[in-house]
Design a protein around this motif. Structure first.
Motif, PDB file in Angstrom:
ATOM      1  N   ILE A 146       1.532  34.298  13.858  1.00 44.55           N
ATOM      2  CA  ILE A 146       2.131  33.111  13.248  1.00 44.55           C
ATOM      3  C   ILE A 146       2.787  33.544  11.944  1.00 44.55           C
ATOM      4  O   ILE A 146       2.142  34.168  11.094  1.00 44.55           O
ATOM      5  CB  ILE A 146       1.096  32.007  12.965  1.00 44.55           C
ATOM      6  N   ILE A 147       4.073  33.252  11.800  1.00 47.80           N
ATOM      7  CA  ILE A 147       4.782  33.509  10.545  1.00 47.80           C
ATOM      8  C   ILE A 147       5.062  32.159   9.903  1.00 47.80           C
ATOM      9  O   ILE A 147       5.639  31.269  10.537  1.00 47.80           O
ATOM     10  CB  ILE A 147       6.083  34.288  10.785  1.00 47.80           C
ATOM     11  N   ILE A 148       4.636  32.008   8.657  1.00 41.59           N
ATOM     12  CA  ILE A 148       4.603  30.699   8.004  1.00 41.59           C
ATOM     13  C   ILE A 148       5.482  30.686   6.761  1.00 41.59           C
ATOM     14  O   ILE A 148       5.342  31.541   5.882  1.00 41.59           O
ATOM     15  CB  ILE A 148       3.161  30.337   7.598  1.00 41.59           C
ATOM     16  N   THR A 149       6.389  29.709   6.685  1.00 40.44           N
ATOM     17  CA  THR A 149       7.066  29.408   5.429  1.00 40.44           C
ATOM     18  C   THR A 149       6.161  28.464   4.650  1.00 40.44           C
ATOM     19  O   THR A 149       5.951  27.323   5.070  1.00 40.44           O
ATOM     20  CB  THR A 149       8.414  28.703   5.667  1.00 40.44           C
ATOM     21  N   GLY A 150       5.619  28.930   3.535  1.00 37.24           N
ATOM     22  CA  GLY A 150       4.747  28.009   2.809  1.00 37.24           C
ATOM     23  C   GLY A 150       3.921  28.688   1.741  1.00 37.24           C
ATOM     24  O   GLY A 150       3.773  29.909   1.712  1.00 37.24           O
ATOM     25  N   GLY A 151       3.378  27.858   0.866  1.00 31.82           N
ATOM     26  CA  GLY A 151       2.468  28.336  -0.150  1.00 31.82           C
ATOM     27  C   GLY A 151       3.170  28.972  -1.330  1.00 31.82           C
ATOM     28  O   GLY A 151       4.384  29.192  -1.351  1.00 31.82           O
ATOM     29  N   SER A 152       2.369  29.252  -2.339  1.00 35.27           N
ATOM     30  CA  SER A 152       2.853  29.895  -3.555  1.00 35.27           C
ATOM     31  C   SER A 152       1.721  30.750  -4.102  1.00 35.27           C
ATOM     32  O   SER A 152       0.611  30.256  -4.311  1.00 35.27           O
ATOM     33  CB  SER A 152       3.273  28.831  -4.582  1.00 35.27           C
ATOM     34  N   VAL A 153       2.000  32.025  -4.316  1.00 34.43           N
ATOM     35  CA  VAL A 153       0.963  32.922  -4.818  1.00 34.43           C
ATOM     36  C   VAL A 153       0.802  32.791  -6.327  1.00 34.43           C
ATOM     37  O   VAL A 153      -0.303  32.858  -6.856  1.00 34.43           O
ATOM     38  CB  VAL A 153       1.283  34.386  -4.435  1.00 34.43           C
ATOM     39  N   ASN A 154       1.891  32.567  -7.029  1.00 33.83           N
ATOM     40  CA  ASN A 154       1.818  32.504  -8.489  1.00 33.83           C
ATOM     41  C   ASN A 154       1.411  31.135  -9.026  1.00 33.83           C
ATOM     42  O   ASN A 154       1.329  30.932 -10.239  1.00 33.83           O
ATOM     43  CB  ASN A 154       3.145  32.946  -9.117  1.00 33.83           C
ATOM     44  N   GLY A 155       1.161  30.188  -8.126  1.00 35.17           N
ATOM     45  CA  GLY A 155       0.685  28.871  -8.552  1.00 35.17           C
ATOM     46  C   GLY A 155       1.763  27.924  -9.025  1.00 35.17           C
ATOM     47  O   GLY A 155       1.458  26.844  -9.548  1.00 35.17           O
ATOM     48  N   ILE A 156       3.032  28.283  -8.831  1.00 37.36           N
ATOM     49  CA  ILE A 156       4.140  27.409  -9.222  1.00 37.36           C
ATOM     50  C   ILE A 156       4.724  26.787  -7.961  1.00 37.36           C
ATOM     51  O   ILE A 156       5.144  27.502  -7.046  1.00 37.36           O
ATOM     52  CB  ILE A 156       5.220  28.190  -9.988  1.00 37.36           C
ATOM     53  N   GLY A 157       4.737  25.470  -7.892  1.00 39.13           N
ATOM     54  CA  GLY A 157       5.189  24.787  -6.691  1.00 39.13           C
ATOM     55  C   GLY A 157       6.632  24.345  -6.767  1.00 39.13           C
ATOM     56  O   GLY A 157       7.339  24.604  -7.736  1.00 39.13           O
ATOM     57  N   ASN A 158       7.070  23.632  -5.726  1.00 43.33           N
ATOM     58  CA  ASN A 158       8.419  23.062  -5.719  1.00 43.33           C
ATOM     59  C   ASN A 158       8.429  21.566  -5.432  1.00 43.33           C
ATOM     60  O   ASN A 158       9.487  20.942  -5.480  1.00 43.33           O
ATOM     61  CB  ASN A 158       9.316  23.798  -4.718  1.00 43.33           C
ATOM     62  N   VAL A 159       7.244  20.994  -5.145  1.00 45.68           N
ATOM     63  CA  VAL A 159       7.167  19.548  -4.957  1.00 45.68           C
ATOM     64  C   VAL A 159       6.219  18.932  -5.979  1.00 45.68           C
ATOM     65  O   VAL A 159       6.381  17.787  -6.382  1.00 45.68           O
ATOM     66  CB  VAL A 159       6.753  19.184  -3.513  1.00 45.68           C
ATOM     67  N   THR A 160       5.222  19.676  -6.411  1.00 41.18           N
ATOM     68  CA  THR A 160       4.390  19.351  -7.567  1.00 41.18           C
ATOM     69  C   THR A 160       4.351  20.609  -8.423  1.00 41.18           C
ATOM     70  O   THR A 160       4.804  21.674  -7.991  1.00 41.18           O
ATOM     71  CB  THR A 160       2.960  18.945  -7.168  1.00 41.18           C
ATOM     72  N   PRO A 161       3.819  20.527  -9.644  1.00 45.89           N
ATOM     73  CA  PRO A 161       3.794  21.733 -10.482  1.00 45.89           C
ATOM     74  C   PRO A 161       3.090  22.923  -9.857  1.00 45.89           C
ATOM     75  O   PRO A 161       3.379  24.068 -10.219  1.00 45.89           O
ATOM     76  CB  PRO A 161       3.060  21.260 -11.742  1.00 45.89           C
ATOM     77  N   CYS A 162       2.179  22.673  -8.897  1.00 46.43           N
ATOM     78  CA  CYS A 162       1.410  23.798  -8.352  1.00 46.43           C
ATOM     79  C   CYS A 162       1.424  23.880  -6.833  1.00 46.43           C
ATOM     80  O   CYS A 162       0.756  24.749  -6.276  1.00 46.43           O
ATOM     81  CB  CYS A 162      -0.038  23.723  -8.842  1.00 46.43           C
TER      82      CYS A 162
END
Length: 315
Positions: A146-162
């Motif tokens: 499974i290859i997934i577009t998603g998540g953030s390793v550095n803790g910076i989001g694009n819909v909420t701050p994290c």
């Protein structure tokens, strides 16, 4: 030999570009494409999927199916970037089907038919894949990858701050998939955001008449305008196309095994992806996470994919 793939998506503009590249790439055998709620609601997502297949008219049509969306979705969508219909408000013509197939059943059936051979490219919220895991206890052992577009390793989001959008939209499903005993590769926001396109992307589209050219000339200018208007950005990211390149040309990326989870409870942190990066780690790695990217190489791959799709759909 072509690679068998199922694409699970929430068709917005970047999904559409990923689909047009994948459907005309001889390295891929696209068995099925399924829709889920995310950028738009579940009904619109399926309408967009059906309309895109009819518009692109690939030489081998994949099976398609509709997912219901999550049980409890947060009040967010991406229509301010993608348009009220998810596809730049072009409202593609589509003949309504009298019968629709269930996304989780179609995915499960195809995976069972080609055990260990199928890669699922998950471009939207992970609702459908999570439903497959819940539906069939043997599903996890039968999926190739499974290859997934998603998540953030550095803790910076694009819909909420994290939180990144896909994990935020259906955090429970994201957690279920990340916890599953499947072979998973995460292409996080940290990576996809490094591959940006300026307005000169339009100059790379061949001038010849084709189904792909017509579609790109309608959706891409809208995408650039919406990013400028709402995000004050001159460039755009095509996150889902980057994930497709991670499937096609993984040598353009570097990845490391990581232990990750998704927050499903927090008022401020719903959908945030958490990774154990302590000096002494106690969580067991459960996925490969892309940590670096040859951005120029990925951009070139996407542009070449678009050009090839134009050639294949020229009149």
């Amino acid at each position: 030999m072509s690679r068998k793939v199922i694409i699970d998506c929430d068709p917005g503009i970047d999904d559409a570009i990923a689909l047009m590249i994948a459907l005309f790439d001889p390295r891929l055998d696209v068995l099925a494409i399924t829709s889920t709620a995310g950028n738009v609601n579940a009904d619109q997502a399926y309408t967009n999927l059906q309309a895109l297949i009819e518009c692109l008219d690939p030489p081998r049509r994949p099976r398609i199916a509709m997912g219901p969306g999550p049980r409890l979705a947060p009040p967010v969508d991406s229509t301010f970037l993608h348009g009220s219909d998810g596809l730049a408000e072009i409202h593609l013509d589509v003949a309504k089907l009298h019968q629709t197939h269930s996304a989780d059943k179609l995915i499960s059936d195809e995976v069972r038919a080609f055990s260990d051979e199928v890669t699922i490219l998950c471009l939207g919220p992970m609702t459908n894949v999570a439903n497959c895991l819940q539906r069939d206890p043997t599903f996890a052992s039968q999926v190739g990858q499974i290859i997934i577009t998603g998540g953030s390793v550095n803790g910076i989001g694009n819909v909420t701050p994290c939180a990144e959008f896909n994990c935020h939209f259906d955090a429970e499903s994201a957690r279920r998939v990340l916890h599953s005993k499947t072979t998973k590769t995460l292409v996080p926001l940290d990576i996809t955001s490094q591959v940006t396109f300026g307005i000169d992307l339009l100059d790379h589209i061949p001038k010849k008449e084709s189904r792909v050219t017509d579609l790109l000339n309608q959706i891409l200018p809208f995408y650039f305008r919406s990013h400028r208007r709402h995000l004050a950005q001159e460039g755009i990211c095509l996150d889902d196309a980057v994930a497709l390149v991670a499937l096609l040309q993984p040598e353009l990326f570097e990845s490391v095994p990581m232990a990750g989870d998704v927050e499903t409870q927090g008022d401020l942190t719903l959908g945030a992806t958490i990774f154990d990066q302590r000096t002494v780690r106690t969580w067991t790695p459960n996925m490969e996470v892309m940590t670096s990217v040859d951005a120029a190489g990925v951009k070139d791959c996407i542009i070449r994919g678009i050009i090839e799709a134009v050639k294949e759909t020229a009149g």
